[in-house]
Design a protein around this motif. Structure first.
Motif, PDB file in Angstrom:
ATOM      1  N   PHE A 135       0.843  -1.184   0.000  1.00  0.00           N
ATOM      2  CA  PHE A 135       0.000   0.000   0.000  1.00  0.00           C
ATOM      3  C   PHE A 135       0.883   1.240   0.000  1.00  0.00           C
ATOM      4  CE2 PHE A 135      -2.247  -3.291   2.415  1.00  0.00           C
ATOM      5  CZ  PHE A 135      -3.465  -3.346   1.755  1.00  0.00           C
ATOM      6  N   ALA A 136       0.362   2.317  -0.532  1.00  0.00           N
ATOM      7  CA  ALA A 136       1.009   3.624  -0.411  1.00  0.00           C
ATOM      8  C   ALA A 136      -0.002   4.583   0.191  1.00  0.00           C
ATOM      9  CB  ALA A 136       1.486   4.138  -1.762  1.00  0.00           C
ATOM     10  N   VAL A 137       0.489   5.507   0.993  1.00  0.00           N
ATOM     11  CA  VAL A 137      -0.357   6.544   1.571  1.00  0.00           C
ATOM     12  C   VAL A 137      -0.105   7.842   0.813  1.00  0.00           C
ATOM     13  CG1 VAL A 137      -0.871   7.920   3.628  1.00  0.00           C
ATOM     14  CG2 VAL A 137      -0.416   5.464   3.836  1.00  0.00           C
ATOM     15  N   VAL A 138      -1.186   8.540   0.481  1.00  0.00           N
ATOM     16  CA  VAL A 138      -1.098   9.810  -0.243  1.00  0.00           C
ATOM     17  C   VAL A 138      -1.594  10.931   0.669  1.00  0.00           C
ATOM     18  CG1 VAL A 138      -1.924  11.136  -2.226  1.00  0.00           C
ATOM     19  CG2 VAL A 138      -1.452   8.682  -2.466  1.00  0.00           C
ATOM     20  N   ALA A 139      -0.844  12.022   0.711  1.00  0.00           N
ATOM     21  CA  ALA A 139      -1.258  13.217   1.443  1.00  0.00           C
ATOM     22  C   ALA A 139      -1.279  14.378   0.460  1.00  0.00           C
ATOM     23  CB  ALA A 139      -0.295  13.512   2.591  1.00  0.00           C
ATOM     24  N   ALA A 140      -2.461  14.996   0.298  1.00  0.00           N
ATOM     25  CA  ALA A 140      -2.619  16.073  -0.679  1.00  0.00           C
ATOM     26  C   ALA A 140      -3.103  17.337   0.008  1.00  0.00           C
ATOM     27  CB  ALA A 140      -3.595  15.661  -1.775  1.00  0.00           C
ATOM     28  N   GLU A 141      -2.409  18.423  -0.232  1.00  0.00           N
ATOM     29  CA  GLU A 141      -2.753  19.717   0.341  1.00  0.00           C
ATOM     30  C   GLU A 141      -4.003  20.261  -0.351  1.00  0.00           C
ATOM     31  OE1 GLU A 141       0.216  23.239   1.706  1.00  0.00           O
ATOM     32  OE2 GLU A 141       0.164  22.820  -0.440  1.00  0.00           O
ATOM     33  N   VAL A 142      -5.032  20.633   0.428  1.00  0.00           N
ATOM     34  CA  VAL A 142      -6.279  21.105  -0.168  1.00  0.00           C
ATOM     35  C   VAL A 142      -6.141  22.560  -0.606  1.00  0.00           C
ATOM     36  CG1 VAL A 142      -7.645  19.518   1.232  1.00  0.00           C
ATOM     37  CG2 VAL A 142      -7.287  21.848   2.038  1.00  0.00           C
ATOM     38  N   PRO A 143      -6.840  22.961  -1.694  1.00  0.00           N
ATOM     39  CA  PRO A 143      -6.764  24.354  -2.149  1.00  0.00           C
ATOM     40  C   PRO A 143      -7.502  25.314  -1.226  1.00  0.00           C
ATOM     41  CG  PRO A 143      -8.266  23.081  -3.519  1.00  0.00           C
ATOM     42  CD  PRO A 143      -7.598  22.105  -2.606  1.00  0.00           C
ATOM     43  N   HIS A 144      -8.558  24.829  -0.584  1.00  0.00           N
ATOM     44  CA  HIS A 144      -9.311  25.624   0.377  1.00  0.00           C
ATOM     45  C   HIS A 144      -9.813  24.693   1.469  1.00  0.00           C
ATOM     46  CE1 HIS A 144      -9.257  29.031  -2.356  1.00  0.00           C
ATOM     47  NE2 HIS A 144      -9.731  28.248  -3.314  1.00  0.00           N
ATOM     48  N   ILE A 145     -10.083  25.220   2.646  1.00  0.00           N
ATOM     49  CA  ILE A 145     -10.532  24.394   3.770  1.00  0.00           C
ATOM     50  C   ILE A 145     -11.799  23.633   3.385  1.00  0.00           C
ATOM     51  CG2 ILE A 145     -11.481  24.456   6.109  1.00  0.00           C
ATOM     52  CD1 ILE A 145      -9.655  26.769   6.722  1.00  0.00           C
ATOM     53  N   GLY A 146     -11.757  22.316   3.599  1.00  0.00           N
ATOM     54  CA  GLY A 146     -12.917  21.478   3.349  1.00  0.00           C
ATOM     55  C   GLY A 146     -13.152  21.123   1.901  1.00  0.00           C
ATOM     56  N   ALA A 180      -3.610  17.196  -9.322  1.00  0.00           N
ATOM     57  CA  ALA A 180      -3.207  18.039  -8.188  1.00  0.00           C
ATOM     58  C   ALA A 180      -3.220  19.525  -8.526  1.00  0.00           C
ATOM     59  CB  ALA A 180      -1.819  17.632  -7.714  1.00  0.00           C
ATOM     60  N   GLU A 181      -3.769  20.302  -7.584  1.00  0.00           N
ATOM     61  CA  GLU A 181      -3.684  21.762  -7.637  1.00  0.00           C
ATOM     62  C   GLU A 181      -2.630  22.277  -6.650  1.00  0.00           C
ATOM     63  OE1 GLU A 181      -7.383  23.845  -7.262  1.00  0.00           O
ATOM     64  OE2 GLU A 181      -8.522  22.191  -8.134  1.00  0.00           O
ATOM     65  N   ARG A 182      -2.388  21.512  -5.585  1.00  0.00           N
ATOM     66  CA  ARG A 182      -1.426  21.879  -4.562  1.00  0.00           C
ATOM     67  C   ARG A 182      -0.475  20.698  -4.350  1.00  0.00           C
ATOM     68  NH1 ARG A 182      -3.616  25.945  -5.586  1.00  0.00           N
ATOM     69  NH2 ARG A 182      -4.355  27.603  -4.199  1.00  0.00           N
ATOM     70  N   ARG A 183       0.419  20.826  -3.385  1.00  0.00           N
ATOM     71  CA  ARG A 183       1.438  19.802  -3.150  1.00  0.00           C
ATOM     72  C   ARG A 183       0.827  18.465  -2.751  1.00  0.00           C
ATOM     73  NH1 ARG A 183       5.251  22.843   1.106  1.00  0.00           N
ATOM     74  NH2 ARG A 183       3.183  23.138   2.046  1.00  0.00           N
ATOM     75  N   VAL A 184       1.452  17.397  -3.225  1.00  0.00           N
ATOM     76  CA  VAL A 184       1.021  16.032  -2.910  1.00  0.00           C
ATOM     77  C   VAL A 184       2.252  15.218  -2.549  1.00  0.00           C
ATOM     78  CG1 VAL A 184      -0.129  13.941  -3.744  1.00  0.00           C
ATOM     79  CG2 VAL A 184      -0.919  16.187  -4.520  1.00  0.00           C
ATOM     80  N   GLY A 185       2.130  14.406  -1.496  1.00  0.00           N
ATOM     81  CA  GLY A 185       3.212  13.513  -1.102  1.00  0.00           C
ATOM     82  C   GLY A 185       2.773  12.066  -1.136  1.00  0.00           C
ATOM     83  N   GLY A 239       7.652  19.506  -1.485  1.00  0.00           N
ATOM     84  CA  GLY A 239       7.334  20.174  -2.741  1.00  0.00           C
ATOM     85  C   GLY A 239       7.287  21.685  -2.576  1.00  0.00           C
ATOM     86  N   ASP A 240       7.350  22.394  -3.684  1.00  0.00           N
ATOM     87  CA  ASP A 240       7.289  23.858  -3.651  1.00  0.00           C
ATOM     88  C   ASP A 240       5.895  24.309  -3.242  1.00  0.00           C
ATOM     89  OD1 ASP A 240       9.903  24.052  -4.501  1.00  0.00           O
ATOM     90  OD2 ASP A 240       9.363  24.120  -6.623  1.00  0.00           O
ATOM     91  N   ALA A 241       5.820  25.182  -2.245  1.00  0.00           N
ATOM     92  CA  ALA A 241       4.541  25.683  -1.762  1.00  0.00           C
ATOM     93  C   ALA A 241       3.775  26.365  -2.890  1.00  0.00           C
ATOM     94  CB  ALA A 241       4.755  26.655  -0.607  1.00  0.00           C
ATOM     95  N   GLY A 242       2.465  26.084  -2.932  1.00  0.00           N
ATOM     96  CA  GLY A 242       1.615  26.701  -3.945  1.00  0.00           C
ATOM     97  C   GLY A 242       1.655  26.011  -5.288  1.00  0.00           C
ATOM     98  N   ALA A 273      14.708  15.102   3.071  1.00  0.00           N
ATOM     99  CA  ALA A 273      15.551  15.339   4.241  1.00  0.00           C
ATOM    100  C   ALA A 273      15.425  16.782   4.709  1.00  0.00           C
ATOM    101  CB  ALA A 273      17.006  15.020   3.909  1.00  0.00           C
ATOM    102  N   ALA A 274      15.318  17.703   3.759  1.00  0.00           N
ATOM    103  CA  ALA A 274      15.197  19.110   4.120  1.00  0.00           C
ATOM    104  C   ALA A 274      13.870  19.401   4.804  1.00  0.00           C
ATOM    105  CB  ALA A 274      15.321  19.974   2.873  1.00  0.00           C
ATOM    106  N   ALA A 275      12.816  18.639   4.430  1.00  0.00           N
ATOM    107  CA  ALA A 275      11.492  18.892   5.000  1.00  0.00           C
ATOM    108  C   ALA A 275      11.198  18.016   6.208  1.00  0.00           C
ATOM    109  CB  ALA A 275      10.420  18.634   3.938  1.00  0.00           C
ATOM    110  N   GLY A 276      12.061  17.037   6.476  1.00  0.00           N
ATOM    111  CA  GLY A 276      11.763  16.056   7.505  1.00  0.00           C
ATOM    112  C   GLY A 276      12.303  16.381   8.867  1.00  0.00           C
ATOM    113  N   ALA A 277      12.003  15.461   9.787  1.00  0.00           N
ATOM    114  CA  ALA A 277      12.471  15.558  11.158  1.00  0.00           C
ATOM    115  C   ALA A 277      13.633  14.584  11.347  1.00  0.00           C
ATOM    116  CB  ALA A 277      11.329  15.227  12.111  1.00  0.00           C
ATOM    117  N   PRO A 278      14.371  14.678  12.493  1.00  0.00           N
ATOM    118  CA  PRO A 278      15.522  13.796  12.699  1.00  0.00           C
ATOM    119  C   PRO A 278      15.213  12.315  12.527  1.00  0.00           C
ATOM    120  CG  PRO A 278      15.522  15.531  14.329  1.00  0.00           C
ATOM    121  CD  PRO A 278      14.249  15.684  13.565  1.00  0.00           C
ATOM    122  N   ASP A 279      14.039  11.876  13.018  1.00  0.00           N
ATOM    123  CA  ASP A 279      13.737  10.451  12.884  1.00  0.00           C
ATOM    124  C   ASP A 279      13.455  10.076  11.437  1.00  0.00           C
ATOM    125  OD1 ASP A 279      11.433  12.065  13.146  1.00  0.00           O
ATOM    126  OD2 ASP A 279      10.206  10.293  13.458  1.00  0.00           O
TER     127      ASP A 279
END
Length: 366
Positions: free
Chosen positions: A186-197, A247-252, A277-280, A295-301
């Motif tokens: 399985f893969a998990v997808v996280a997509a930034e919404v263009p507007h709340i909801g 995608a309209e916004r960033r997706v991971g 990804g680049d914001a916006g 690595a630049a966007a992540g945490a130590p773990d």
């Protein structure tokens, strides 16, 4: 709507409404196998209600009750009777009903031809209103069922991705309800919404399904999340292709995992990839494909996983080669990532000829 003669005829037929309802129900059941899901008594009662109310309206005794008609339409949807079959049942009923009206008018001489024409017009006007109410009720029930199903699926996705404690049986039940296999990848997808909801990836489940990929999704106020079953290695490429188109916004996209129970852990990696990804922008970042950005966007773990995936193969090298590569990497970093500058610093003179020390290493790291 009608004159006194038609009202009188309707009043006479009202006395036979039980008989008429039974015959209409018999004809419907004989013509439509889909009505096997409707209990016999319930179908007769529905016919009695419909045609009793129609006769009362024609007789001037009561207004047309479209609310009850709509409830019957909702009931047929709940019984999974296809809407075309419901409409056919009404046509069967109206045809027989009109035959009875004409027969009674002829036998009793209560009305003449002109009055029958008026009655025909009035009856079809009533039928239009009845049909409209039935279809409206049917569609309401279908919409409610789809909404309830979507809410249940969304809750199951949320439970899996939130990392809540779930027994193995519960995870398997969730997989069955979501329509995905119990075992991955399985893969998990996280997509930034263009507007709340608002959905970041509208209709993505249907689009993936047409490409042969199963998925389940959950919308939070600021992010849309998905669990995607990757049946083959190529499915990841197809997933990324669809995401880039939508995608309209960033997706991971997280690294694949084999256990549905672990998708909660991969959600964090998907979010880290999204933030890389680049914001916006509509950038789609796959965690394992962009280790530097992640690595630049992540945490130590998160860095532990990046180091393992990027530098892990070095551990398998002989000590001398490993030391040579790491020394080269150190120089490359000290030169700000410039392969040209690193090559100059690693240039070591030798007897008779001068060759760049670790030139292949510079190429590797540069």
């Amino acid at each position: 709507m009608v004159d006194d003669e038609i009202r009188a005829l309707a009043a006479v037929l009202l006395e036979r409404v039980g008989e008429l309802a039974k015959e209409i129900a018999t004809r419907i059941r004989g013509a439509l196998n889909d009505y096997d899901a409707v209990p016999e008594e319930e179908l007769e009662e529905a016919c009695r209600t419909h045609y009793g109310n129609a006769l009362q309206t024609l007789a001037g005794q009561a207004p047309l009750d479209t609310d009850t008609t709509a409830r019957i339409g909702r009931r047929r949807a709940q019984q999974n009777v296809p809407l075309p079959s419901v409409m056919t049942a009404y046509r069967i009923g109206v045809k027989y009903f009109w035959e009875v009206v004409v027969g009674e008018a002829t036998a009793s001489s209560l009305v003449g031809s002109d009055q029958l024409v008026a009655a025909d017009s009035a009856m079809w006007e009533l039928q239009d209103k009845v049909t409209e109410a039935v279809v409206s009720g049917y569609h309401d029930a279908v919409a409610q069922r789809l909404l309830a199903s979507d809410q249940e699926r969304s809750a199951l996705v949320e439970a899996l991705l939130a990392g809540r404690s779930m027994e193995t049986d519960a995870v398997w039940s969730a997989a069955e309800a979501l329509g995905v296999p119990r075992n991955g990848p399985f893969a998990v997808v996280a997509a930034e919404v263009p507007h709340i909801g608002r959905q970041a990836l509208p209709e993505v489940a249907a689009i993936l399904s047409r490409r042969g990929i199963l998925s389940a999704w959950r919308l939070r106020p600021d992010i849309q999340l998905g669990i995607v079953y990757l049946r083959t290695p190529r499915d990841l490429d197809v997933l990324v292709e669809v995401l880039r188109h939508q995608a309209e916004r960033r997706v991971g996209v997280s690294p694949p995992c084999d256990d549905l129970y672990l998708t909660g852990d991969d959600l964090r990696l998907a979010k880290v990839a999204m933030r890389a990804g680049d914001a916006g922008s509509g950038a789609v970042t796959v965690f394992d494909d962009c280790p530097v950005a992640v690595a630049a966007a992540g945490a130590p773990d998160v860095m532990v996983r990046v180091v393992t995936s990027v530098l892990g193969p070095i551990k398998a090298l002989p000590a001398s080669e490993r030391e040579l590569l790491l020394d080269t990497l150190d120089v490359w970093f000290s030169c700000g990532g410039s392969a040209e500058e690193a090559a100059k610093r690693l240039y070591v003179p030798s007897v008779g000829d001068q060759r760049p020390r670790c030139s292949s290493s510079v190429i590797v790291w540069g």
